[in-house]
Scaffold this motif. Structure first.
Motif, PDB file in Angstrom:
ATOM      1  N   SER A  25      -3.865   3.261  -0.509  1.00 26.06           N
ATOM      2  CA  SER A  25      -4.182   2.633  -1.797  1.00 26.06           C
ATOM      3  C   SER A  25      -3.198   1.505  -2.084  1.00 26.06           C
ATOM      4  CB  SER A  25      -4.088   3.653  -2.931  1.00 26.06           C
ATOM      5  OG  SER A  25      -5.032   4.680  -2.749  1.00 26.06           O
ATOM      6  N   VAL A  26      -3.700   0.436  -2.692  1.00 26.12           N
ATOM      7  CA  VAL A  26      -2.825  -0.660  -3.112  1.00 26.12           C
ATOM      8  C   VAL A  26      -1.989  -0.164  -4.286  1.00 26.12           C
ATOM      9  CG1 VAL A  26      -2.725  -3.008  -4.021  1.00 26.12           C
ATOM     10  CG2 VAL A  26      -4.490  -2.397  -2.360  1.00 26.12           C
TER      11      VAL A  26
ATOM     12  N   HIS B 227       1.859  -1.799   4.222  1.00 22.29           N
ATOM     13  CA  HIS B 227       1.018  -2.937   3.868  1.00 22.29           C
ATOM     14  C   HIS B 227      -0.284  -2.798   4.639  1.00 22.29           C
ATOM     15  CE1 HIS B 227       3.413  -4.141   7.366  1.00 22.29           C
ATOM     16  NE2 HIS B 227       2.485  -5.049   7.667  1.00 22.29           N
TER      17      HIS B 227
ATOM     18  N   TYR C 207       0.843  -1.187   0.000  1.00 26.32           N
ATOM     19  CA  TYR C 207       0.000   0.000   0.000  1.00 26.32           C
ATOM     20  C   TYR C 207       0.881   1.241   0.000  1.00 26.32           C
ATOM     21  CZ  TYR C 207      -4.254  -2.647   1.163  1.00 26.32           C
ATOM     22  OH  TYR C 207      -5.336  -3.496   1.132  1.00 26.32           O
TER      23      TYR C 207
END
Length: 169
Positions: free
Chosen positions: A16-17, A33, A11
């Protein structure tokens, strides 16, 4: 495949990923993460299930926690992680989980987004022997008292999440 070779979601600081990496790389580089966690409560919400981690855990061995959960795998939604970890760690397969809140945890190079859930449960609990050494139901008032004792060996992220949960309740 060893646990260090598992692919986990990476992340950014905003949540956001942005990609994936091996668990080993994520730990070594302190990459952002996410985790999916579940607080298991008695149906009347008067007790929480507390467990002691095994002495062989790579992070916080032998310490207490009241959240079942783990790192979000690459391509996995945090809610799916939470349900999977609840089933793996405590053998709870049939419980419905409900989102509680999201928060950040930063301690040294460990930085992650926590997606926290709750489950009401009065069925059997079966510990995963590699991860959970022991467990029991604890009244919320007792948990609150124990968290006020800095000498009680409780995982730092679990302590943070529980204190935030108490503050929101």
């Amino acid at each position: 495949m060893s646990a260090g070779d598992e692919s986990v979601a990476v992340y950014d600081a905003a949540g956001s990923v942005v990609g994936s990496a091996t668990r080993r790389r994520m730990r070594a580089e302190g990459l952002w993460h996410a985790v999916g966690e579940v607080l298991v409560l008695s149906p009347d919400r008067s007790q929480v299930y507390v467990h002691r981690r095994t002495d062989t855990k790579d992070i916080y061995p032998g310490m207490h926690d009241c959240w079942a959960g783990g790192v979000v795998a690459a391509g996995e939604a945090p809610e799916v992680t939470a349900k999977r970890e609840l089933a793996e760690e405590l053998g709870v397969h049939e419980a419905s989980i409900r989102p509680l809140f999201q928060t950040l945890h930063e301690l040294g190079s460990v930085r992650f987004h926590a997606f926290l859930h709750e489950a009401l449960w009065d069925g059997p609990i079966v510990h995963q022997p590699e991860e959970v050494a022991d467990g029991w139901w604890m009244p919320l008032d007792e948990l609150r008292e124990r968290l006020n004792d800095p000498g009680w060996p409780f995982v730092p992220d679990g302590r943070q999440f529980t204190e935030e949960w108490f503050a929101r309740s």
